[in-house]
Design an enzyme around this catalytic site. Structure first.
Site, PDB file in Angstrom:
ATOM      1  N   CYS A  34      -0.864   2.359  -8.897  1.00  0.00           N
ATOM      2  CA  CYS A  34      -0.292   2.345  -7.558  1.00  0.00           C
ATOM      3  C   CYS A  34       0.493   1.065  -7.324  1.00  0.00           C
ATOM      4  O   CYS A  34       1.555   1.077  -6.736  1.00  0.00           O
ATOM      5  CB  CYS A  34      -1.412   2.444  -6.541  1.00  0.00           C
ATOM      6  SG  CYS A  34      -0.896   2.232  -4.863  1.00  0.00           S
ATOM      7  N   ASP A  36      -1.008  -1.766  -5.814  1.00  0.00           N
ATOM      8  CA  ASP A  36      -1.724  -2.649  -4.887  1.00  0.00           C
ATOM      9  C   ASP A  36      -2.985  -3.177  -5.567  1.00  0.00           C
ATOM     10  O   ASP A  36      -3.922  -2.423  -5.830  1.00  0.00           O
ATOM     11  CB  ASP A  36      -2.110  -1.912  -3.602  1.00  0.00           C
ATOM     12  CG  ASP A  36      -0.923  -1.601  -2.719  1.00  0.00           C
ATOM     13  OD1 ASP A  36       0.111  -2.281  -2.856  1.00  0.00           O
ATOM     14  OD2 ASP A  36      -1.025  -0.682  -1.896  1.00  0.00           O
ATOM     15  N   CYS A  59       2.378  -4.068  -1.426  1.00  0.00           N
ATOM     16  CA  CYS A  59       3.345  -3.891  -0.341  1.00  0.00           C
ATOM     17  C   CYS A  59       3.072  -4.854   0.818  1.00  0.00           C
ATOM     18  O   CYS A  59       2.094  -5.595   0.809  1.00  0.00           O
ATOM     19  CB  CYS A  59       3.295  -2.441   0.146  1.00  0.00           C
ATOM     20  SG  CYS A  59       1.710  -1.999   0.891  1.00  0.00           S
ATOM     21  N   CYS A 103      -4.660   0.130   2.710  1.00  0.00           N
ATOM     22  CA  CYS A 103      -4.556  -1.310   2.430  1.00  0.00           C
ATOM     23  C   CYS A 103      -5.655  -2.083   3.153  1.00  0.00           C
ATOM     24  O   CYS A 103      -6.194  -3.050   2.616  1.00  0.00           O
ATOM     25  CB  CYS A 103      -3.194  -1.855   2.843  1.00  0.00           C
ATOM     26  SG  CYS A 103      -1.834  -1.200   1.857  1.00  0.00           S
TER      27      CYS A 103
END
Length: 145
Positions: A34, A36, A59, A103
């Site tokens: 991904c 992250d 991000c 997140c």
């Protein structure tokens, strides 16, 4: 995608960034596919988080949630830091887009992983205190770069 002013502030000038050389608890959570990946470093003295730093590859939301989460646990007893929820992180940032909520979960879990590592280094089984570190929620389907 609409970001709050607070998210943009923490993304543009994140707090507590870097490696904590004298950390006695380190936790890393993420998904390399991904993109992250969050690493938290904590320094605990007398059951209080006296210092915390993070390194996040990801991000704007991943960086902002890392930044504000470290602000929220710095100076806190471990028992209080363990109560930090992803919902509290989202609220502190004045919200996140729905596709970025994962997140905030990442930040919560990275803190728990660092605290679990601290307890392991003390010779204490962290599971009864910290609980299971949930990296399962973080699948490719949950990824929205």
């Amino acid at each position: 995608m609409e970001y709050s002013q607070k998210v943009m502030e923490h993304f543009a000038a994140p707090h507590n960034v870097g490696v904590l050389e004298n950390a006695n608890g380190i936790g890393e959570i993420g998904n390399a596919k991904c993109g992250d990946i969050m690493k938290m470093y904590i320094r605990v003295e007398n059951d209080v988080i006296v210092d915390v730093k993070f390194k996040t590859y990801g991000c704007a939301s991943a960086i902002a949630t890392s930044s504000i989460a470290t602000d929220m646990i710095k100076g806190q007893p471990l028992s209080e830091a363990l109560k930090l929820t992803n919902k509290a992180v989202v609220e502190a940032l004045d919200g996140l887009p729905a596709v970025k909520i994962h997140c905030s979960v990442l930040a919560e879990q990275a803190i728990k992983a660092a605290i679990a590592d601290y307890y392991r280094r003390q010779g204490i089984d962290p599971t009864p205190i910290v609980g299971k570190i949930d990296d399962e929620h973080y699948t490719d389907e949950g990824c929205h770069l």
